[in-house]
Structures are given as C-alpha cells and as structure tokens.
Design a protein around this motif. Structure first.
Motif, mmCIF file in Angstrom:
data_model
loop_
_atom_site.group_PDB
_atom_site.id
_atom_site.type_symbol
_atom_site.label_atom_id
_atom_site.label_comp_id
_atom_site.label_asym_id
_atom_site.label_seq_id
_atom_site.Cartn_x
_atom_site.Cartn_y
_atom_site.Cartn_z
ATOM 1 N N TYR A 49 0.723 -1.145 0.007
ATOM 2 C CA TYR A 49 0.086 0.113 -0.144
ATOM 3 C C TYR A 49 0.889 1.178 -0.079
ATOM 4 O O TYR A 49 2.170 1.173 0.688
ATOM 5 N N TRP A 50 0.677 2.157 -0.595
ATOM 6 C CA TRP A 50 1.164 3.437 -0.463
ATOM 7 C C TRP A 50 0.141 4.649 -0.332
ATOM 8 O O TRP A 50 -0.971 4.869 -0.641
ATOM 9 N N ALA A 64 -3.306 0.557 -3.534
ATOM 10 C CA ALA A 64 -2.798 -0.685 -3.554
ATOM 11 C C ALA A 64 -1.744 -0.715 -4.232
ATOM 12 O O ALA A 64 -1.595 -0.244 -5.429
ATOM 13 N N GLN A 68 0.097 -6.276 -3.139
ATOM 14 C CA GLN A 68 -1.207 -6.259 -2.579
ATOM 15 C C GLN A 68 -1.514 -7.807 -2.527
ATOM 16 O O GLN A 68 -2.262 -8.314 -1.456
ATOM 17 N N PHE A 76 -5.350 -6.868 4.104
ATOM 18 C CA PHE A 76 -5.371 -5.584 3.353
ATOM 19 C C PHE A 76 -6.072 -4.771 3.590
ATOM 20 O O PHE A 76 -5.949 -3.582 3.902
ATOM 21 N N LYS A 80 -5.408 -0.961 5.554
ATOM 22 C CA LYS A 80 -5.678 0.363 4.860
ATOM 23 C C LYS A 80 -6.647 1.114 6.004
ATOM 24 O O LYS A 80 -6.392 2.364 6.197
#
Length: 122
Positions: A49-50, A64, A68, A76, A80
C-alpha cells in the motif's frame, strides 16, 4: 523547485518483507520530485500500500501496490483502515514532518499480521 511549489508531500509505502513482517518506508519531497517518489512507491514490486500526505498529516491519496496480492484481502483491508493508527507509521510521519530527514524506514510493529498457520509448523 521554486518557493511556491504546490507539492510538499510525505509519501509512505508499506513494503512486504514476509507474511508476518512489513516495513514502513517514508520520503519527504517537493514539486516534481514528490511526484516521482509517489510514482515509485506505486510501482515498487513489494509495495502493499502507498499513501501521500501533506505536511500537516492530511491524507491526499493512496492505493494498493503491486504486492497487495501477497497478503490476504482481509489483512489488506485492515491495514488500509488502520494505517494512521499504526504507531510505526505515525513515528515515520513525525520524523518526516519535523524535517530532520527526508527519508525514514522502520520495521512495522502491528497487531494485524495474520496468525501463523499451524500447518506451516511441521
């Protein structure tokens, strides 16, 4: 980069090391450099994730990464959802926001890692 650059970002990437360990990588940059760092985080082969934040910690964008699929969908989603509550992420953000350095990385301490599979322990 001029004085009136509109991008002064902190870019965070959650990097997959193994299923029970991720790394928080952070970079602070301005202008076109900020865009290059964001684009690099998006494409990093092990990025789960960025996210991009301004210097006040406000979330600007995120998504993602290519890695991912290395983690379960529920892990995930939890990552988040909890991103800004994870102490390691906050620590990296604080260092970047202070201006002490323009790069920081730290192994992520998180209670959301998947539990070990008993079948793997044989």
């Amino acid at each position: 980069m001029g004085w009136f650059s509109r991008n002064d970002w902190n870019v965070i990437a959650i990097i997959f090391e193994r299923k029970d360990l991720y790394t928080v990588n952070g970079n602070r940059a301005k202008g076109k450099d900020a865009e290059k760092i964001r684009d690099g985080a998006k494409k990093h082969a092990r990025a789960i994730y960025w996210a991009v934040f301004d210097q006040k910690g406000a979330f600007l964008e995120g998504g993602a990464g290519p890695a991912q699929n290395k983690i379960a969908p529920q892990t995930f989603e939890k990552l988040k959802k909890e991103l800004m509550m994870i102490l390691t992420v906050r620590e990296v953000m604080k260092v970047l926001e202070s201006g002490a350095t323009d790069r920081a990385a730290k192994s992520m301490s998180w209670t959301g890692y998947p539990l070990p599979d008993p079948a793997d322990e044989t």
